[in-house]
Design a protein around this motif. Structure first.
Motif, short mmCIF file in Angstrom:
data_model
loop_
_atom_site.label_atom_id
_atom_site.label_comp_id
_atom_site.label_asym_id
_atom_site.label_seq_id
_atom_site.Cartn_x
_atom_site.Cartn_y
_atom_site.Cartn_z
N PRO A 103 0.82 -1.22 0.00
CA PRO A 103 0.00 0.00 0.00
C PRO A 103 0.85 1.26 0.00
CG PRO A 103 -0.87 -1.62 1.54
CD PRO A 103 0.46 -2.14 1.08
N TRP A 104 0.51 2.18 -0.89
CA TRP A 104 1.25 3.42 -1.05
C TRP A 104 2.75 3.15 -1.21
CZ3 TRP A 104 -2.47 2.90 2.90
CH2 TRP A 104 -3.69 3.51 2.61
N GLY A 105 3.05 2.10 -2.00
CA GLY A 105 4.43 1.65 -2.13
C GLY A 105 5.36 2.72 -2.66
N PHE A 106 4.86 3.61 -3.51
CA PHE A 106 5.71 4.66 -4.07
C PHE A 106 6.23 5.60 -2.99
CE2 PHE A 106 1.31 6.07 -4.18
CZ PHE A 106 1.37 7.32 -3.61
N ASN A 107 5.64 5.52 -1.81
CA ASN A 107 6.06 6.38 -0.70
C ASN A 107 6.76 5.59 0.40
OD1 ASN A 107 5.98 9.14 0.28
ND2 ASN A 107 4.62 8.42 1.90
N LYS A 108 7.08 4.33 0.13
CA LYS A 108 7.67 3.46 1.15
C LYS A 108 8.95 2.83 0.64
CE LYS A 108 3.29 2.42 3.44
NZ LYS A 108 2.36 1.36 3.86
N GLY A 109 9.86 2.60 1.55
CA GLY A 109 11.14 2.01 1.21
C GLY A 109 11.36 0.69 1.91
N ASP A 110 12.62 0.38 2.16
CA ASP A 110 12.96 -0.91 2.73
C ASP A 110 12.43 -1.11 4.14
OD1 ASP A 110 14.26 -1.40 0.40
OD2 ASP A 110 16.29 -1.31 1.22
N GLU A 111 12.04 -0.02 4.80
CA GLU A 111 11.52 -0.15 6.15
C GLU A 111 10.19 -0.90 6.18
OE1 GLU A 111 9.51 3.36 4.39
OE2 GLU A 111 11.59 2.66 4.46
N ASP A 112 9.47 -0.90 5.05
CA ASP A 112 8.21 -1.65 4.97
C ASP A 112 8.50 -3.00 4.34
OD1 ASP A 112 5.62 -2.41 5.08
OD2 ASP A 112 4.85 -0.98 3.65
N LEU A 113 9.09 -3.87 5.12
CA LEU A 113 9.62 -5.13 4.59
C LEU A 113 8.52 -6.06 4.10
CD1 LEU A 113 12.36 -6.57 4.25
CD2 LEU A 113 11.99 -7.62 6.47
N GLY A 114 7.39 -6.05 4.81
CA GLY A 114 6.37 -7.04 4.51
C GLY A 114 5.30 -6.59 3.54
N GLY A 115 5.00 -5.26 3.52
CA GLY A 115 3.87 -4.83 2.70
C GLY A 115 2.64 -5.65 3.05
N TYR A 116 1.90 -6.05 2.03
CA TYR A 116 0.78 -6.96 2.25
C TYR A 116 1.13 -8.37 1.77
CZ TYR A 116 -2.90 -3.65 3.68
OH TYR A 116 -3.68 -2.75 4.37
#
Length: 803
Positions: free
Chosen positions: A316-329
């Motif tokens: 979600p909102w991947g274009f605004n997220k980096g490696d810190e959001d390791l799992g996403g969905y």
């Protein structure tokens, strides 16, 4: 080659980011040999997952067009997109990307090699300009994000057995190779934002720097396609392996194989599986999503951890997220997983649903729960506790029984898993640390509905396993919790009742109370994802469609006055009127969504409408006898896509903001596709066909709607020390170790002892005969703990109260 610059400058590149979550296609080969999953957005390949469906290894792979002099056009930003599956229910795609100025057109055919870890795309490029202008040039631009990380990647120019390739690898054993069916004219490896091919082409309209290597950073690979040598038609193969040689071998083998045969194999595998499913298609419908939806479910399943299905191939909102959001969905949520299994069952995919049950059995924790969410191998990702996720797998066993996939004899085989789960619920419920939205703790109508239904289903399974003591206690506990739902969650004096003009309503969640006080709905709850100062509200102020779970799971009738009151409030506060029809918000003051100006969710925001809630509402309408209303809501769900047949988590509810790609009634920047939404859609299609809710548990309907069963017991626990017991009820003491209960009802003038008995569920119970006591009597008791040989040292008291 020796004259070319070796190392690219600009280490380590700009901070890595993922890409758009608004997918227009997802796919994988329907076998266990090819372990790649691909996603599409904005006309190009986005995240590709390898070797597991929870490990993303690319950001995107797209095309750039120049004329070598003054034209720079990036396919994903400067084209109109058309996408269609090659056949209904087959997740292979034909795309047509036409440049906004009409200067060129790109046609693509994308699928996964069914025999290898390779994603294949055939590209046909057409220069649409008048003759006599400088020829257009075509470049492939690839952003590796190996092993769920954009940092720490190394990219280089190399070959495999003399075949020129573009390579990337990571420090933790992932590698990729990009090959073209004609030799690359030029190649370059660089650091994103500094020395990558995009920067060079944007400035110079051609590759002037052919860097050979970019180490340990956020990297990109660029290759110029020889259009003259290919007559405008090429095949790109992007392959993966544990090292560069394995990836290179994979792509070379794909390009040497017969393209048409690979395509036929991929399509035939999917068509073969689709033929085994129930024919729930609605050819006359404008947007029939049935075949696409079942394909979405199956395409999100692991090929190593069979039955493990992730929530979404998106961030979600991947274009605004980096490696810190390791799992996403791309994680497994047990709740979503059971919803998926029910979707499989609704479509007649019994074997697929049984695989899910086996996966749940494997990943159950020792204490009986499941993680809030987890990697496919069972490692927890977040560490919250959601009680509904302990109950849902029990309901899956029962649903499989009702559908004939689990026989009565088989129920004994599943009793150990069910016993641990039911025991965990009995010991730790009914309060949940988090509701189904993973935010607040307390008494949630949704969680309570699932818990009670799960306890009753577990009781039936206990009977089949000859565990009669456990079965009796589970039913008695379910009765007790069911009878308290209104006391815990129904507000009779909240501000929304006065605003809407009703007597009361079920709240979204009420804070935990520990001494059986009156309704806790006037206490405060914390609202997650809201700015400081706006993050606390009185529980009675927050409403949610979650209350309809009391009907969906059979605890309350659809025409129960309290349900009807709640629906009036839900519709007054949470219904969004969109072009496709009504869609509902999760709850008022929700903060999980874009900001008012369309900026992406960044820890705070404004919640947007969820199409799956329209599906849940449709199930309620069907149960209430409003078939037409349910059919209308089915069409609303179908019209909530972006034209791609993929259902999003949320849709935009404001004015169009083209610069942010937000359009009224269309997918927002949250997850797309959401497997849970597709599962709900499939179940709704099946429910409408059957004329009843497909996954509604029969035990609750019979016990509470038809028989109007009341609780005989009033339970006291150390984590819920009741101060009063209604007259006519038997006071039940529930503890977690064997004990002798020493008690009196006359101020210790006389005393009695009673031994606890084992329920077989990790709970010991003792019943005190308070049902015949008059209001005002005070019962006093304490415990002698037999395993430790010690007295509790404290007296507890409960007063008999008139109902």
């Amino acid at each position: 080659m020796s004259d070319l610059p070796l190392y690219a400058p600009g280490w380590p590149g700009i901070p890595p980011r993922w890409t758009s979550s608004a997918k227009i296609g997802i796919g994988t080969a329907l076998n266990r040999t090819s372990k790649v999953w691909f996603t599409l957005s904005h006309g190009i390949l986005n995240e590709i997952y390898y070797p597991r469906v929870d490990i993303a290894c690319t950001r995107d792979l797209g095309l750039i067009v120049t004329d070598g002099a003054g034209i720079f056009s990036e396919e994903k930003r400067h084209c109109r997109f058309e996408v269609n599956p090659v056949e209904s229910g087959v997740p292979a795609y034909r795309l047509i990307n036409t440049e906004l100025g009409g200067r060129y057109r790109v046609e693509k055919e994308i699928f996964a090699d069914p025999h290898r870890n390779v994603v294949v795309q055939k590209i046909r490029f057409a220069d649409l300009r008048p003759n006599g202008q400088p020829g257009l040039r075509l470049f492939a631009l690839l952003a590796p994000h190996l092993g769920n990380e954009g940092a720490g990647n190394t990219a280089w120019v190399g070959d495999y057995k003399g075949v020129p390739l573009l390579y990337a690898s990571s420090h933790d054993g992932f590698a990729l190779a990009l090959a073209c069916s004609v030799p690359w004219k030029k190649r370059s490896a660089g650091f994103a934002g500094y020395s990558d091919g995009w920067q060079d082409l944007n400035r110079n309209y051609q590759l002037t720097n052919e860097y050979q290597r970019a180490e340990n950073g956020n990297v990109a690979l660029t290759g110029e396609i020889d259009l003259a040598a290919s007559n405008g038609e090429v095949v790109l193969a992007l392959g993966f392996g544990g090292n560069w040689a394995e990836a290179g071998e994979q792509v070379r083998a794909t390009l040497l194989d017969d393209y048409n045969a690979l395509f036929r194999d991929y399509v035939s595998q999917w068509k073969g599986w689709q033929k085994t499913l129930m024919p729930l298609d609605r050819p006359a419908a404008e947007h029939d999503l049935y075949r696409a939806s079942v394909a979405v479910l199956r395409a999100h399943e692991s090929k190593d951890f069979l039955g493990g299905v992730i929530a979404s191939l998106s961030i979600p909102w991947g274009f605004n997220k980096g490696d810190e959001d390791l799992g996403g969905y791309h994680l497994v949520w047990p709740r979503d997983l059971v919803e998926t299994a029910a979707g499989f069952l609704a479509a007649g995919a019994v074997g697929d649903a049984v695989r899910v049950l086996h996966y749940l059995e494997t990943t159950q924790e020792a204490d009986g729960r499941w993680p809030q969410n987890m990697w496919l191998d069972g490692r927890p990702y977040w560490n919250g506790l959601q009680m509904d996720e302990a109950a849902f797998p029990i309901l899956l066993v029962d649903l499989l029984r009702r559908e004939g996939a689990v026989t009565t004899g088989d129920l004994k085989r599943w009793w150990p898993m069910v016993r641990r789960a039911a025991g965990f619920i009995a010991v730790n419920g009914p309060v949940t640390q988090q509701d189904r939205w993973e935010e607040d703790g307390g008494y949630s109508p949704f969680t309570l509905a699932v818990e009670v239904a799960g306890l009753l289903a577990a009781a039936d399974i206990a009977d089949a396993a000859s565990a009669s003591a456990s079965a009796s206690y589970l039913r008695e506990l379910a009765d007790n919790w069911n009878e308290n739902i209104e006391r815990w969650t129904y507000s009779s004096n909240g501000d929304l009742a006065r605003q809407v003009g009703v007597d009361g309503y079920y709240v979204r969640i009420a804070p935990e109370e520990t001494d059986c006080d009156d309704s806790p709905t006037e206490d405060f709850v914390v609202i997650k994802n809201r700015p400081r100062g706006e993050d606390r509200q009185r529980a009675s102020h927050i409403i949610s469609p979650d209350a309809l779970a009391l009907v969906r799971f059979g605890l309350r009738a659809p025409d129960d006055p309290r349900i009807l009151n709640t629906i009036k409030v839900i519709d007054a506060v949470l219904r969004a009127k969109l072009p496709q029809g009504p869609v509902w918000y999760r709850y008022n003051d929700d903060g999980y969504g874009e900001h008012a100006d369309g900026a992406p969710f960044d820890g705070t925001g404004i919640g947007r409408p969820w199409p799956l809630l329209a599906g849940e509402r449709a199930h309620y309408e069907l149960d209430a006898g409003n078939v037409t209303g349910a059919q209308d809501l089915l069409r609303t769900v179908e019209a909530s896509t972006n034209g791609s047949r993929l259902l999003p988590e949320q849709v935009w509810d404001g004015n169009d903001i083209p610069d942010r790609e937000l359009f009224l009634g269309k997918p927002s920047g949250s997850a797309c596709p959401l497997v849970w939404a597709h599962s709900e859609y499939i179940k709704l299609v099946r429910s409408l066909k059957d004329g009843k809710i497909f996954d509604q548990p029969p035990q609750t309907v019979k016990r509470y709607r038809m028989e109007k069963r009341k609780s005989v017991f009033w339970e006291w626990r150390f984590n819920n020390k009741c101060r009063v017991v209604p007259n006519g009820k038997t006071l039940r003491l529930a503890v977690q170790a064997p004990a002798m209960v020493h008690w009196s009802s006359d101020g210790w003038q006389t005393a009695h002892d009673v031994q606890t008995r084992d329920t077989g569920l990790g709970i010991q119970i003792a019943d005190l005969p308070t049902s015949s006591l008059d209001p005002g009597h005070n019962v006093v008791f304490t415990f002698y703990w037999q395993q430790s040989g010690k007295w509790e040292g404290t007296n507890f008291s409960v007063t008999v109260q008139a109902e």
